[in-house]
Design an enzyme around this catalytic site. Structure first.
Site, PDB file in Angstrom:
ATOM      1  N   ALA A  52       0.804  -1.367  -0.117  1.00 55.07           N
ATOM      2  CA  ALA A  52       0.166  -0.030  -0.081  1.00 55.07           C
ATOM      3  C   ALA A  52       0.834   1.328  -0.067  1.00 55.07           C
ATOM      4  O   ALA A  52       0.257   2.269  -0.265  1.00 55.07           O
ATOM      5  CB  ALA A  52      -0.988  -0.064   1.070  1.00 55.07           C
ATOM      6  N   GLY A  54       3.633   1.823  -1.864  1.00 54.48           N
ATOM      7  CA  GLY A  54       4.219   1.882  -3.263  1.00 54.48           C
ATOM      8  C   GLY A  54       3.636   2.884  -4.222  1.00 54.48           C
ATOM      9  O   GLY A  54       2.471   3.473  -4.052  1.00 54.48           O
ATOM     10  N   ILE A  56       2.000   2.204  -6.985  1.00 53.79           N
ATOM     11  CA  ILE A  56       0.625   1.974  -7.032  1.00 53.79           C
ATOM     12  C   ILE A  56      -0.298   1.959  -5.760  1.00 53.79           C
ATOM     13  O   ILE A  56      -1.397   2.582  -5.862  1.00 53.79           O
ATOM     14  CB  ILE A  56       0.308   0.470  -7.571  1.00 53.79           C
ATOM     15  CG1 ILE A  56       1.137   0.557  -9.110  1.00 53.79           C
ATOM     16  CG2 ILE A  56      -1.096   0.245  -7.895  1.00 53.79           C
ATOM     17  CD1 ILE A  56       1.088  -0.788  -9.465  1.00 53.79           C
ATOM     18  N   ASP A  77       2.267  -2.607   4.283  1.00 56.21           N
ATOM     19  CA  ASP A  77       3.434  -2.681   3.504  1.00 56.21           C
ATOM     20  C   ASP A  77       4.539  -3.219   4.435  1.00 56.21           C
ATOM     21  O   ASP A  77       4.298  -2.972   5.553  1.00 56.21           O
ATOM     22  CB  ASP A  77       3.732  -1.458   2.724  1.00 56.21           C
ATOM     23  CG  ASP A  77       4.648  -1.413   1.707  1.00 56.21           C
ATOM     24  OD1 ASP A  77       5.812  -1.603   1.683  1.00 56.21           O
ATOM     25  OD2 ASP A  77       4.195  -0.837   0.427  1.00 56.21           O
ATOM     26  N   ARG A 124       9.360  -2.561 -13.197  1.00 56.08           N
ATOM     27  CA  ARG A 124      10.516  -2.622 -14.141  1.00 56.08           C
ATOM     28  C   ARG A 124      11.418  -1.230 -14.213  1.00 56.08           C
ATOM     29  O   ARG A 124      10.708  -0.323 -13.966  1.00 56.08           O
ATOM     30  CB  ARG A 124       9.910  -2.770 -15.651  1.00 56.08           C
ATOM     31  CG  ARG A 124       9.536  -3.925 -15.953  1.00 56.08           C
ATOM     32  CD  ARG A 124       9.446  -4.484 -17.213  1.00 56.08           C
ATOM     33  NE  ARG A 124       7.976  -3.862 -17.886  1.00 56.08           N
ATOM     34  CZ  ARG A 124       7.891  -3.633 -19.326  1.00 56.08           C
ATOM     35  NH1 ARG A 124       8.887  -3.930 -20.054  1.00 56.08           N
ATOM     36  NH2 ARG A 124       7.046  -3.018 -19.817  1.00 56.08           N
ATOM     37  N   ASP A 193      -4.697  -2.908 -19.393  1.00 56.43           N
ATOM     38  CA  ASP A 193      -4.756  -3.367 -20.938  1.00 56.43           C
ATOM     39  C   ASP A 193      -5.746  -2.978 -21.485  1.00 56.43           C
ATOM     40  O   ASP A 193      -5.980  -2.255 -22.728  1.00 56.43           O
ATOM     41  CB  ASP A 193      -4.423  -4.767 -21.089  1.00 56.43           C
ATOM     42  CG  ASP A 193      -3.080  -5.396 -20.455  1.00 56.43           C
ATOM     43  OD1 ASP A 193      -1.998  -4.672 -20.607  1.00 56.43           O
ATOM     44  OD2 ASP A 193      -2.969  -6.403 -19.814  1.00 56.43           O
ATOM     45  N   ARG A 196      -5.968   0.994 -21.527  1.00 60.36           N
ATOM     46  CA  ARG A 196      -5.095   1.603 -22.503  1.00 60.36           C
ATOM     47  C   ARG A 196      -5.897   1.422 -23.934  1.00 60.36           C
ATOM     48  O   ARG A 196      -5.996   2.293 -24.844  1.00 60.36           O
ATOM     49  CB  ARG A 196      -3.924   0.774 -22.463  1.00 60.36           C
ATOM     50  CG  ARG A 196      -2.969   1.205 -21.575  1.00 60.36           C
ATOM     51  CD  ARG A 196      -1.577   0.597 -21.566  1.00 60.36           C
ATOM     52  NE  ARG A 196      -0.638   1.143 -20.443  1.00 60.36           N
ATOM     53  CZ  ARG A 196       0.006   0.067 -19.746  1.00 60.36           C
ATOM     54  NH1 ARG A 196       0.079  -0.997 -19.803  1.00 60.36           N
ATOM     55  NH2 ARG A 196       0.674   0.681 -18.705  1.00 60.36           N
ATOM     56  N   HIS A 220      -0.776 -10.750 -19.532  1.00 58.81           N
ATOM     57  CA  HIS A 220      -0.494  -9.466 -19.276  1.00 58.81           C
ATOM     58  C   HIS A 220       1.037  -9.344 -19.581  1.00 58.81           C
ATOM     59  O   HIS A 220       1.886  -8.801 -18.477  1.00 58.81           O
ATOM     60  CB  HIS A 220      -0.643  -8.973 -17.925  1.00 58.81           C
ATOM     61  CG  HIS A 220      -0.442  -7.596 -17.612  1.00 58.81           C
ATOM     62  ND1 HIS A 220      -0.859  -6.634 -18.311  1.00 58.81           N
ATOM     63  CD2 HIS A 220       0.654  -6.895 -16.893  1.00 58.81           C
ATOM     64  CE1 HIS A 220      -0.186  -5.280 -17.786  1.00 58.81           C
ATOM     65  NE2 HIS A 220       0.637  -5.603 -17.094  1.00 58.81           N
ATOM     66  N   MET A 271      -2.432   2.728 -13.494  1.00 57.61           N
ATOM     67  CA  MET A 271      -2.647   1.311 -12.962  1.00 57.61           C
ATOM     68  C   MET A 271      -3.682   1.358 -11.563  1.00 57.61           C
ATOM     69  O   MET A 271      -4.594   0.586 -11.136  1.00 57.61           O
ATOM     70  CB  MET A 271      -1.342   0.657 -12.464  1.00 57.61           C
ATOM     71  CG  MET A 271      -1.508  -0.775 -11.907  1.00 57.61           C
ATOM     72  SD  MET A 271      -2.354  -1.684 -13.084  1.00 57.61           S
ATOM     73  CE  MET A 271      -3.673  -2.517 -11.983  1.00 57.61           C
TER      74      MET A 271
HETATM   75  N1  LIG Z   1      -0.856  -5.855 -13.562  1.00 59.99           N
HETATM   76  C1  LIG Z   1      -0.425  -4.648 -14.133  1.00 59.99           C
HETATM   77  O1  LIG Z   1      -1.244  -4.309 -14.935  1.00 59.99           O
HETATM   78  C2  LIG Z   1       0.521  -3.914 -13.637  1.00 59.99           C
HETATM   79  C3  LIG Z   1       1.388  -4.377 -12.491  1.00 59.99           C
HETATM   80  N2  LIG Z   1       2.580  -3.435 -11.951  1.00 59.99           N
HETATM   81  C4  LIG Z   1       3.560  -4.367 -11.010  1.00 59.99           C
HETATM   82  O2  LIG Z   1       3.034  -3.806  -9.776  1.00 59.99           O
HETATM   83  C5  LIG Z   1       4.035  -4.031  -8.897  1.00 59.99           C
HETATM   84  C6  LIG Z   1       4.116  -2.661  -8.010  1.00 59.99           C
HETATM   85  O3  LIG Z   1       4.438  -1.806  -8.744  1.00 59.99           O
HETATM   86  P1  LIG Z   1       4.919  -0.312  -8.040  1.00 59.99           P
HETATM   87  O4  LIG Z   1       3.650   0.082  -6.853  1.00 59.99           O
HETATM   88  O5  LIG Z   1       5.026   0.763  -9.059  1.00 59.99           O
HETATM   89  O6  LIG Z   1       6.179  -0.584  -7.171  1.00 59.99           O
HETATM   90  P2  LIG Z   1       6.950   0.164  -5.944  1.00 59.99           P
HETATM   91  O7  LIG Z   1       8.198  -0.214  -5.871  1.00 59.99           O
HETATM   92  O8  LIG Z   1       6.530   1.594  -6.134  1.00 59.99           O
HETATM   93  O9  LIG Z   1       5.927  -0.425  -4.823  1.00 59.99           O
HETATM   94  C7  LIG Z   1       5.788  -1.744  -4.532  1.00 59.99           C
HETATM   95  C8  LIG Z   1       5.778  -1.504  -2.826  1.00 59.99           C
HETATM   96  O10 LIG Z   1       5.528  -3.051  -2.461  1.00 59.99           O
HETATM   97  C9  LIG Z   1       6.202  -2.946  -1.242  1.00 59.99           C
HETATM   98  N3  LIG Z   1       6.677  -4.415  -1.069  1.00 59.99           N
HETATM   99  C10 LIG Z   1       7.815  -4.986  -1.290  1.00 59.99           C
HETATM  100  N4  LIG Z   1       8.025  -6.235  -0.625  1.00 59.99           N
HETATM  101  C11 LIG Z   1       6.690  -6.442  -0.059  1.00 59.99           C
HETATM  102  C12 LIG Z   1       6.059  -7.536   0.790  1.00 59.99           C
HETATM  103  N5  LIG Z   1       6.839  -8.509   1.078  1.00 59.99           N
HETATM  104  N6  LIG Z   1       4.902  -7.376   1.384  1.00 59.99           N
HETATM  105  C13 LIG Z   1       4.444  -6.036   1.215  1.00 59.99           C
HETATM  106  N7  LIG Z   1       4.848  -5.129   0.561  1.00 59.99           N
HETATM  107  C14 LIG Z   1       6.029  -5.061  -0.416  1.00 59.99           C
HETATM  108  C15 LIG Z   1       7.138  -2.157  -1.374  1.00 59.99           C
HETATM  109  O11 LIG Z   1       7.814  -1.520  -0.057  1.00 59.99           O
HETATM  110  C16 LIG Z   1       6.556  -0.934  -1.922  1.00 59.99           C
HETATM  111  O12 LIG Z   1       6.040  -0.117  -1.213  1.00 59.99           O
HETATM  112  C17 LIG Z   1       5.100  -4.324  -9.675  1.00 59.99           C
HETATM  113  O13 LIG Z   1       5.450  -5.647  -9.813  1.00 59.99           O
HETATM  114  C18 LIG Z   1       4.757  -3.887 -11.109  1.00 59.99           C
HETATM  115  O14 LIG Z   1       5.460  -4.440 -12.251  1.00 59.99           O
HETATM  116  C19 LIG Z   1       2.665  -2.193 -12.297  1.00 59.99           C
HETATM  117  C20 LIG Z   1       1.837  -1.648 -13.345  1.00 59.99           C
HETATM  118  C21 LIG Z   1       0.571  -2.461 -14.043  1.00 59.99           C
HETATM  119  O1  LIG Z   2       5.157  -2.344 -17.796  1.00 58.23           O
HETATM  120  C1  LIG Z   2       5.146  -2.868 -16.624  1.00 58.23           C
HETATM  121  O2  LIG Z   2       6.298  -3.090 -16.227  1.00 58.23           O
HETATM  122  C2  LIG Z   2       4.022  -2.679 -15.585  1.00 58.23           C
HETATM  123  C3  LIG Z   2       2.954  -3.009 -16.198  1.00 58.23           C
HETATM  124  O3  LIG Z   2       2.508  -4.404 -16.034  1.00 58.23           O
HETATM  125  C4  LIG Z   2       1.962  -2.139 -17.189  1.00 58.23           C
HETATM  126  O4  LIG Z   2       2.126  -1.047 -17.357  1.00 58.23           O
HETATM  127  O5  LIG Z   2       1.314  -2.854 -17.785  1.00 58.23           O
END
Ligand SMILES: NC(=O)C1=CN([C@@H]2O[C@H](COP(=O)(O)OP(=O)(O)OC[C@H]3O[C@@H](n4cnc5c(N)ncnc54)[C@H](O)[C@@H]3O)[C@@H](O)[C@H]2O)C=CC1
Ligand SMILES: O=C([O-])CC(=O)C(=O)O
Length: 356
Positions: A52, A54, A56, A77, A124, A193, A196, A220, A271
């Site tokens: 929470a 992060g 997203i 988190d 990424r 997706d 977008r 995805h 997201m």
């Molecule tokens: N499904 C989709 O369409 C999308 C998926 N993502 C994915 O979402 C994930 C998060 O992205 P962001 O929020 O940008 O990353 P971020 O690094 O900004 O946030 C991730 C958060 O997860 C926390 N975290 C790490 N280990 C943890 C654990 N063991 N337990 C609980 N929290 C933990 C971190 O402390 C951080 O606050 C990435 O894997 C990213 O690739 C991102 C965009 C789209």
């Molecule tokens: O591209 C990434 O790594 C994050 C993601 O899944 C998206 O934005 O669709």
């Protein structure tokens, strides 16, 4: 009671539940406070966000706090939840917000939840594929799903952490191991997706994106993201050049953002928007609303693969119906072959991570 005595009792009651960290202090008194407040507010669902704090997680927490279907919002988190919880907790919407920090508080964060949304894990950087995140995120998803099995085995799970094509099979294996697996309740979030696709198609057609609906199936990541442009609503047609442009742009939307952010992360705001759109659909399904249909990556018999993204009908039990793909044109049939080849490997990689 004298006005002064009543006032000091109220203050004592409030300060018993407040802590500068914004975190849960004493479980039973916090629960009493929450129950008491929840009674005053609208009835609703209990939702946890794991990850929470992060990129997203924070805007997702903000938007879920604004959702009238949510009565209790748990923010978990491994870092920074005190600040995020204190901040979000000041919003004058009805959901009660509680923060949980670090592994020792995971079980409290999950107990009693109806919906768990997981955006935990690393994002990424330019030059990486989503699969490059596997080594770190697979372990994170495993730990969180073990907690779900133990504390809220009946919750609907919205899994955002990448690579979704592998993390959903990982979650399924964890739940199977624990004897709590219900395929209808595990949903990989592919809503971005669709969001977008709606945006880019509307741009080409000169329409308001809110009027456009594009099914996106498969998975995805890269070629596994398969927009069905022949099934766009309102009905329309595209030239081969438009089809090529739209398919590439939708498949590479994530990379477009990763490159624009130049090393500081991937899509977070769009997201969070997509995650809330999807979570809201899940909650409306849980409430018993009819006709709630969205795309998601779920256990599926639509193809020979054990998981596949397609339209699903969301109901009280989660993804209650998984829809067939419908008629595909030749371009889409080609795309489907490519998507299935890549998906098969990603799914197997996730399964093997737990079964090894
Ligand atoms: N499904 C989709 O369409 C999308 C998926 N993502 C994915 O979402 C994930 C998060 O992205 P962001 O929020 O940008 O990353 P971020 O690094 O900004 O946030 C991730 C958060 O997860 C926390 N975290 C790490 N280990 C943890 C654990 N063991 N337990 C609980 N929290 C933990 C971190 O402390 C951080 O606050 C990435 O894997 C990213 O690739 C991102 C965009 C789209
Ligand atoms: O591209 C990434 O790594 C994050 C993601 O899944 C998206 O934005 O669709």
């Amino acid at each position: 009671m004298q006005p002064n005595a009543e006032a000091s009792q109220r203050i004592a009651r409030i300060s018993a539940h407040l802590h500068p960290s914004g975190l849960q202090m004493e479980e039973s008194s916090m629960l009493r406070a929450a129950n008491c407040r929840a009674k005053g507010g609208a009835p609703g669902f209990k939702v946890a966000i794991l990850g929470a704090a992060g990129g997203i997680g924070q805007p997702l927490a903000l938007l879920m706090k604004m959702n009238p279907l949510v009565s209790v919002l748990h923010l978990y988190d491994v870092v920074n939840t005190p600040g995020v919880t204190a901040d979000i907790g000041h919003m004058d919407t009805s959901a009660v917000v509680r923060g949980f920090l670090g592994q020792p508080q995971l079980e409290s964060a999950l107990t009693g939840m109806d919906l768990v949304i997981i955006p935990a894990g690393v994002p990424r950087k330019p030059g990486m594929t989503r699969d490059d995140l596997f080594n770190i995120n697979a372990g994170i998803v495993r730990t969180l799903c073990e907690g779900i099995s133990k504390c809220c085995p009946n919750a609907i799970v919205n899994l955002i952490s990448n690579p979704v094509n592998s993390t959903v099979p990982i979650a399924a294996e964890v739940f199977k191991k624990a004897g709590t697996y219900d395929p209808k309740r595990l949903l990989g979030v592919t809503m971005l997706d669709v969001v977008r696709a709606n945006t880019f198609v509307a741009e080409v057609l000169g329409l308001d994106p809110r009027e456009v609906s594009v099914p996106v199936v498969g998975g995805h990541s890269g070629v596994t993201i398969l927009p069905l442009l022949s099934q766009v609503k309102p009905p329309c047609s595209f030239t081969p050049q438009e089809t090529e442009y739209l398919t590439n742009r939708i498949q590479n939307g994530g990379t477009e953002v990763v490159e624009a952010k130049a090393g500081t992360g991937s899509a977070t705001l769009s997201m969070a928007y997509a995650a809330v759109k999807f979570a809201d659909a899940c909650l409306r399904g849980l409430r018993g609303d009819a006709g709630v249909v969205e795309c998601a990556f779920v256990a599926s018999q639509v193809t020979e693969l054990p998981f596949f993204a397609s339209k699903v009908r969301l109901g009280r039990g989660g993804a209650e119906e998984v829809y067939q793909l419908g008629p595909l044109n030749e371009y889409e049939r080609d795309g489907l072959d490519k998507a299935k080849k890549e998906l098969a490997g990603s799914i197997q990689k996730g399964i093997s991570f737990i079964r090894k």
